[in-house]
Design a protein around this motif. Structure first.
Motif, mmCIF file in Angstrom:
data_model
loop_
_atom_site.group_PDB
_atom_site.id
_atom_site.type_symbol
_atom_site.label_atom_id
_atom_site.label_comp_id
_atom_site.label_asym_id
_atom_site.label_seq_id
_atom_site.Cartn_x
_atom_site.Cartn_y
_atom_site.Cartn_z
ATOM 1 N N GLY A 32 -20.222 -28.517 -2.625
ATOM 2 C CA GLY A 32 -19.539 -27.935 -1.482
ATOM 3 C C GLY A 32 -18.360 -28.785 -1.052
ATOM 4 O O GLY A 32 -18.379 -30.003 -1.168
ATOM 5 N N THR A 33 -17.316 -28.146 -0.564
ATOM 6 C CA THR A 33 -16.115 -28.870 -0.188
ATOM 7 C C THR A 33 -15.281 -28.040 0.771
ATOM 8 O O THR A 33 -15.375 -26.810 0.779
ATOM 9 C CB THR A 33 -15.258 -29.221 -1.424
ATOM 10 O OG1 THR A 33 -14.099 -29.952 -1.017
ATOM 11 C CG2 THR A 33 -14.809 -27.973 -2.165
ATOM 12 N N ALA A 34 -14.461 -28.727 1.600
ATOM 13 C CA ALA A 34 -13.473 -28.054 2.448
ATOM 14 C C ALA A 34 -12.071 -28.195 1.883
ATOM 15 O O ALA A 34 -11.095 -27.782 2.494
ATOM 16 C CB ALA A 34 -13.520 -28.628 3.863
ATOM 17 N N CYS A 35 -11.971 -28.781 0.700
ATOM 18 C CA CYS A 35 -10.694 -29.075 0.041
ATOM 19 C C CYS A 35 -9.894 -27.790 -0.222
ATOM 20 O O CYS A 35 -10.489 -26.805 -0.660
ATOM 21 C CB CYS A 35 -10.988 -29.814 -1.259
ATOM 22 S SG CYS A 35 -9.590 -30.131 -2.311
ATOM 23 N N PRO A 36 -8.608 -27.768 0.048
ATOM 24 C CA PRO A 36 -7.701 -28.868 0.408
ATOM 25 C C PRO A 36 -7.497 -29.072 1.910
ATOM 26 O O PRO A 36 -6.589 -29.782 2.305
ATOM 27 C CB PRO A 36 -6.395 -28.414 -0.254
ATOM 28 C CG PRO A 36 -6.414 -26.932 -0.119
ATOM 29 C CD PRO A 36 -7.848 -26.548 -0.326
ATOM 30 N N GLY A 37 -8.287 -28.439 2.754
ATOM 31 C CA GLY A 37 -8.159 -28.568 4.199
ATOM 32 C C GLY A 37 -7.580 -27.310 4.818
ATOM 33 O O GLY A 37 -6.856 -26.539 4.182
ATOM 34 N N ILE A 38 -7.901 -27.101 6.097
ATOM 35 C CA ILE A 38 -7.530 -25.853 6.778
ATOM 36 C C ILE A 38 -6.024 -25.627 6.780
ATOM 37 O O ILE A 38 -5.544 -24.523 6.482
ATOM 38 C CB ILE A 38 -8.076 -25.866 8.226
ATOM 39 C CG1 ILE A 38 -9.606 -25.839 8.211
ATOM 40 C CG2 ILE A 38 -7.544 -24.676 9.011
ATOM 41 C CD1 ILE A 38 -10.236 -26.008 9.574
ATOM 42 N N ALA A 39 -5.247 -26.668 7.098
ATOM 43 C CA ALA A 39 -3.786 -26.505 7.182
ATOM 44 C C ALA A 39 -3.202 -26.114 5.829
ATOM 45 O O ALA A 39 -2.325 -25.244 5.739
ATOM 46 C CB ALA A 39 -3.143 -27.790 7.692
ATOM 47 N N ARG A 40 -3.715 -26.705 4.756
ATOM 48 C CA ARG A 40 -3.164 -26.426 3.432
ATOM 49 C C ARG A 40 -3.636 -25.081 2.875
ATOM 50 O O ARG A 40 -2.905 -24.439 2.126
ATOM 51 C CB ARG A 40 -3.496 -27.583 2.488
ATOM 52 C CG ARG A 40 -2.809 -28.867 2.932
ATOM 53 C CD ARG A 40 -3.021 -30.027 1.989
ATOM 54 N NE ARG A 40 -2.274 -31.193 2.464
ATOM 55 C CZ ARG A 40 -2.058 -32.288 1.757
ATOM 56 N NH1 ARG A 40 -2.546 -32.390 0.525
ATOM 57 N NH2 ARG A 40 -1.361 -33.292 2.261
ATOM 58 N N ILE A 41 -4.832 -24.688 3.236
ATOM 59 C CA ILE A 41 -5.285 -23.358 2.828
ATOM 60 C C ILE A 41 -4.370 -22.290 3.423
ATOM 61 O O ILE A 41 -3.969 -21.330 2.749
ATOM 62 C CB ILE A 41 -6.746 -23.127 3.243
ATOM 63 C CG1 ILE A 41 -7.673 -24.023 2.416
ATOM 64 C CG2 ILE A 41 -7.141 -21.657 3.085
ATOM 65 C CD1 ILE A 41 -9.115 -24.021 2.877
ATOM 66 N N LYS A 42 -4.006 -22.469 4.694
ATOM 67 C CA LYS A 42 -3.072 -21.528 5.325
ATOM 68 C C LYS A 42 -1.729 -21.543 4.603
ATOM 69 O O LYS A 42 -1.141 -20.487 4.333
ATOM 70 C CB LYS A 42 -2.899 -21.877 6.799
ATOM 71 C CG LYS A 42 -1.956 -20.934 7.533
ATOM 72 C CD LYS A 42 -1.857 -21.282 9.010
ATOM 73 C CE LYS A 42 -0.903 -20.323 9.729
ATOM 74 N NZ LYS A 42 -0.774 -20.672 11.169
ATOM 75 N N GLN A 43 -1.230 -22.750 4.275
ATOM 76 C CA GLN A 43 0.038 -22.837 3.545
ATOM 77 C C GLN A 43 -0.057 -22.193 2.163
ATOM 78 O O GLN A 43 0.898 -21.564 1.699
ATOM 79 C CB GLN A 43 0.457 -24.294 3.384
ATOM 80 C CG GLN A 43 0.961 -24.958 4.660
ATOM 81 C CD GLN A 43 1.296 -26.415 4.396
ATOM 82 O OE1 GLN A 43 0.440 -27.184 3.949
ATOM 83 N NE2 GLN A 43 2.532 -26.796 4.652
ATOM 84 N N PHE A 44 -1.186 -22.373 1.502
ATOM 85 C CA PHE A 44 -1.365 -21.753 0.191
ATOM 86 C C PHE A 44 -1.193 -20.242 0.291
ATOM 87 O O PHE A 44 -0.508 -19.625 -0.535
ATOM 88 C CB PHE A 44 -2.742 -22.093 -0.380
ATOM 89 C CG PHE A 44 -3.059 -21.371 -1.654
ATOM 90 C CD1 PHE A 44 -2.626 -21.872 -2.873
ATOM 91 C CD2 PHE A 44 -3.770 -20.177 -1.648
ATOM 92 C CE1 PHE A 44 -2.896 -21.197 -4.066
ATOM 93 C CE2 PHE A 44 -4.049 -19.496 -2.824
ATOM 94 C CZ PHE A 44 -3.602 -20.012 -4.031
ATOM 95 N N LYS A 45 -1.803 -19.650 1.309
ATOM 96 C CA LYS A 45 -1.782 -18.196 1.444
ATOM 97 C C LYS A 45 -0.431 -17.673 1.917
ATOM 98 O O LYS A 45 -0.014 -16.583 1.507
ATOM 99 C CB LYS A 45 -2.877 -17.749 2.425
ATOM 100 C CG LYS A 45 -4.294 -18.019 1.936
ATOM 101 C CD LYS A 45 -5.315 -17.626 2.990
ATOM 102 C CE LYS A 45 -6.743 -17.864 2.527
ATOM 103 N NZ LYS A 45 -7.726 -17.523 3.577
ATOM 104 N N THR A 46 0.244 -18.427 2.778
ATOM 105 C CA THR A 46 1.464 -17.901 3.414
ATOM 106 C C THR A 46 2.760 -18.445 2.823
ATOM 107 O O THR A 46 3.818 -17.845 3.023
ATOM 108 C CB THR A 46 1.446 -18.208 4.921
ATOM 109 O OG1 THR A 46 1.415 -19.640 5.123
ATOM 110 C CG2 THR A 46 0.221 -17.581 5.597
ATOM 111 N N VAL A 47 2.702 -19.592 2.111
ATOM 112 C CA VAL A 47 3.940 -20.213 1.620
ATOM 113 C C VAL A 47 3.895 -20.446 0.113
ATOM 114 O O VAL A 47 4.775 -19.995 -0.628
ATOM 115 C CB VAL A 47 4.209 -21.550 2.345
ATOM 116 C CG1 VAL A 47 5.511 -22.178 1.838
ATOM 117 C CG2 VAL A 47 4.278 -21.351 3.859
ATOM 118 N N VAL A 48 2.868 -21.156 -0.346
ATOM 119 C CA VAL A 48 2.849 -21.593 -1.745
ATOM 120 C C VAL A 48 2.689 -20.417 -2.699
ATOM 121 O O VAL A 48 3.529 -20.201 -3.586
ATOM 122 C CB VAL A 48 1.742 -22.644 -1.976
ATOM 123 C CG1 VAL A 48 1.631 -22.988 -3.466
ATOM 124 C CG2 VAL A 48 2.051 -23.907 -1.177
#
Length: 327
Positions: A150-166
């Protein structure tokens, strides 16, 4: 094995030669929970664990590649290599020690560029993975099969960036399309006078250029460096964030410094920055130097870069990465 052309190759052995081949069908992004350089991540994989990723992306915009993308790396548990020979390509990204910070602009640009290359090189489809084995793009905590405990990687802020920017950035660049806001519907009988719409803010344009070189650096002299094919990194009018990379070879211990300057074409008189210490050429005869600058250029003004070595040296590769917003 496949090697990303804009990465610094730091090949892990014996893993690179001994681990099984894969057919890459996924790209999974991680945070390493440490503010490490790409080189320090390589050293951690080499010296401290039997795990590893394919790529390391640091805060300064350097991408390290440790294993070819057609060889198994062990950062993704059940996605490393499946029974049918498919597997995931992984990228560790530098973060703070709690993995709570967002990716910076350089990291976002690197992840987009790697994602586009993986789509073009290996045919990874331009979609977010729908299941743990579905080809596409994802982040480490998306499916439990990608993590043994189990993991929270890469973190809440980066998950949002993955979906909306990356991920949208990968799709836009790979398809040559720039997504924009939806056009509002036009009412047939507005109740209030029409208001003039403001012009949209100009979008930042990513630039990535990489070329091999054989440029001499005479000892003790600042030498103008071509960035890709041009002597100028950028020409205005624009605002920008620029990172320039150079692979310099020469005598171990030779120190190399860099300085940017603005050049108004009308006068030809450069405005020189203070020198930046780029480090010393290592025992293997190589230095991978990177320097960053942000600012603004007027019309007919250029940004240029000079390098200086204490002893004769040679530039063997030049890379320019920038985010440019036209004025």
């Amino acid at each position: 094995m496949a090697w990303y052309p804009d990465a610094v190759k730091m090949e892990l052995q014996p893993e690179s030669d001994k681990q099984e081949a894969i057919r890459p069908t996924q790209f999974i992004v991680h945070s390493i929970v440490a503010p490490w350089t790409a080189r320090r991540t390589y050293e951690y994989w080499r010296d401290s664990t039997n795990l590893e990723s394919h790529f390391g992306v640091d805060y300064e915009g350097t991408v390290g590649q440790y294993i070819g993308t057609e060889t198994r790396a062990d950062a993704n548990a059940g996605a490393n290599r499946r029974g049918d020979g498919t597997g995931a390509v992984s990228a560790e990204t530098a973060s703070n020690t709690k993995a709570t910070d967002p990716w910076n602009a350089k990291q976002i640009e690197d992840l987009i560029a790697i994602g586009v290359w993986l789509h073009q090189r290996h045919g990874i489809p331009l979609r977010i993975c729908r299941t743990h084995s579905d080809p596409g793009f994802g982040y480490h905590s998306m499916f439990p099969q990608w993590s043994t405990s189990g993991t929270a990687c890469p973190g809440i802020a980066r998950i949002k960036q993955f979906k909306t920017v990356v991920f949208p950035g990968i799709v836009a660049r790979a398809t040559g399309k720039t997504p924009g806001p939806e056009k509002p519907s036009t009412p047939t009988a507005p109740a209030t006078p029409a208001v003039k719409e403001e012009a949209p803010m100009p979008a930042a344009k990513p630039i990535t250029e990489s070329v091999p070189a054989s440029d001499r650096l005479p000892a003790g002299e600042y030498t103008l460096v071509k960035l890709a094919e041009d002597t100028a990194a950028l020409q205005g009018p624009c605002t920008y964030v620029v990172t320039a990379y150079a692979t310099v070879t020469g005598t171990p211990g030779t120190r190399v410094s860099a300085r940017f300057h603005d050049l108004p074409l009308a006068t030809g008189r450069p405005s020189l920055d203070l020198p930046i210490d780029g480090g010393a050429i290592g025992p293997d005869g190589t230095l991978n130097l990177s320097v960053t600058r942000n600012g603004a250029l007027d019309k007919d003004e250029q940004l240029r870069l000079e390098l200086r070595a204490d002893a004769d040296a040679t530039i063997t590769r030049r890379v320019l990465r920038a985010l440019r917003t036209d004025a």
